[in-house]
Every structure is written in structure tokens, then in C-alpha cells.
Design a protein around this motif. Structure first.
Motif, mmCIF file in Angstrom:
data_model
loop_
_atom_site.group_PDB
_atom_site.id
_atom_site.type_symbol
_atom_site.label_atom_id
_atom_site.label_comp_id
_atom_site.label_asym_id
_atom_site.label_seq_id
_atom_site.Cartn_x
_atom_site.Cartn_y
_atom_site.Cartn_z
ATOM 1 N N ALA A 63 0.825 -1.207 0.000
ATOM 2 C CA ALA A 63 0.000 0.000 0.000
ATOM 3 C C ALA A 63 0.856 1.252 0.000
ATOM 4 O O ALA A 63 0.515 2.259 -0.622
ATOM 5 C CB ALA A 63 -0.925 0.002 1.210
ATOM 6 N N THR A 109 -8.529 -1.145 0.758
ATOM 7 C CA THR A 109 -7.698 -1.231 1.954
ATOM 8 C C THR A 109 -7.837 -2.609 2.576
ATOM 9 O O THR A 109 -8.935 -3.143 2.669
ATOM 10 C CB THR A 109 -8.134 -0.149 2.979
ATOM 11 N N PHE A 163 -5.098 4.569 6.497
ATOM 12 C CA PHE A 163 -5.339 3.970 5.189
ATOM 13 C C PHE A 163 -5.133 4.953 4.040
ATOM 14 O O PHE A 163 -4.988 4.547 2.895
ATOM 15 C CB PHE A 163 -6.763 3.420 5.114
#
Length: 201
Positions: A63, A109, A163
């Protein structure tokens, strides 16, 4: 790069409102994402991607490597009757854009430490939290910043999380939401999309 289906592209073309994306300062890839419609088929909102295509890969560090921003355009509608006259549709507000942006970020996420079997439960909890936050834009979870929309400064509600970030504002004609990771929200600008071809339509 994800290709957009003809059905999705047609949805963007049928919208009775203007779409917004990042302005010309952003020079990376652009793509159409999804549209949302009412029961009568009227296009209500949609999202356009900029930069990397968001993933839900849970590998540690994946991420952090992503760099993207997704802009959500929501038709600014008052309370109105449904097309068949049998009910009413809720009004859309800046909170609508904040909710769509928040839930959009969550859809991409997946904490690396989370067991696959628990993700749906986690997502339900986080989605409910995002809804509550979007309903309280004047609350402590949000700050404000001013970003240009068609060159004019517009106030936006903004919040960060582990996130990514979410923001939402309004032009009066439409509500604009956005979410992203790896790109600073403070440097963004938005403009009306004049050519959907730049997004693959």
C-alpha cells in the motif's frame, strides 16, 4: 491499466451533470472507474482514477508504494420524487461525497496483519465508522483546507487515517469527494472534465 467497459463509459456519457477530475497539473495516467445510478437508471455519481490503480493487496509495504487519487463527482440534488412517482430520493450533500470517498478508500484497503477470513467483518465496521464520520463534517475528525476548483478556491473538509486521506467539498452544481494514498491532498486541484477521452472513454 484497467480497461473500462462500454457500459461503464456510456454511464459517464449519460450523466446530466459535469464530471470533475484532477486539473492539468497532474500529468499521470487517468481512467474511468464506476458510476452509480438510481433505480430509474439516472446517473447519480461516479469516480475517476488518477495515478496507480488502487489494489487491495495485503502484502506488507504494498500500500505504501501506491500513488493514486480518485475523484468522486456527485450530482447536487435536493429531495425529489422517484421517476415512477412512488417515493422520494434523499437529497445529496457534501456528506454524500465524503461517504462515497471514505467507502471507496476502504474498498481498496486491507491491513497486512488482518486475516483474510476477517476482512468482511473489518470492512463492515470501518464502513459504518466512515458513514458516521461523513455525517459529522464539523466534528473533530475533520479539518478544512482550500483547494482550487476550475481555478477558484473552494473549502474542503479533510481527514487522514492510516489507510489514506479523504476530502469533500461542493461547487454548488456538484459535490466533489476524493480519496488517495501516496499523493499529498494539499497539492491537488480539480477541474471540469472537458474530454472523457483522456480517461479512456
Amino acid at each position: 491499466m484497467k480497461t473500462t467497459s462500454r457500459v461503464e463509459a456510456d454511464g459517464f456519457l449519460r450523466a446530466p451533470f459535469a464530471w470533475y477530475g484532477l486539473d492539468d497539473a497532474f500529468t499521470g495516467p487517468r481512467r474511468l472507474m464506476q458510476v452509480g445510478t438510481a433505480a430509474d437508471g439516472t446517473v447519480q455519481h461516479g469516480s475517476m482514477g488518477h495515478g496507480d490503480e488502487p489494489s487491495i493487496r495485503s502484502e506488507a509495504g504494498s500500500a505504501e508504494k501506491e500513488r493514486f487519487a480518485v475523484v468522486v463527482t456527485v450530482a447536487a440534488n435536493p429531495v425529489r420524487r422517484t421517476g415512477d412517482g412512488t417515493g422520494v430520493l434523499d437529497a445529496t450533500t457534501v456528506s454524500s461525497a465524503a461517504w462515497l470517498a471514505g467507502s471507496g478508500l476502504l474498498a481498496h484497503t486491507w491491513p497486512a496483519s488482518l486475516d483474510h477470513a476477517l476482512r468482511d467483518h473489518w470492512l463492515d465496521q470501518q464502513t459504518e465508522t466512515a458513514f458516521e464520520l461523513a455525517d459529522d463534517l464539523d466534528g473533530p475528525a475533520w479539518t478544512t483546507l482550500s483547494l482550487p476548483v476550475d481555478g477558484v478556491p473552494v473549502p474542503f473538509h479533510y481527514r487522514e487515517s492510516e489507510f489514506g486521506w479523504v476530502l469533500a467539498g461542493s461547487t454548488g452544481e456538484v459535490h466533489i469527494g476524493a480519496y488517495g494514498r501516496g499523493m499529498s491532498a494539499y497539492g491537488l486541484g480539480f477541474s471540469r472534465v472537458k474530454d472523457l477521452g483522456a480517461y479512456g472513454a
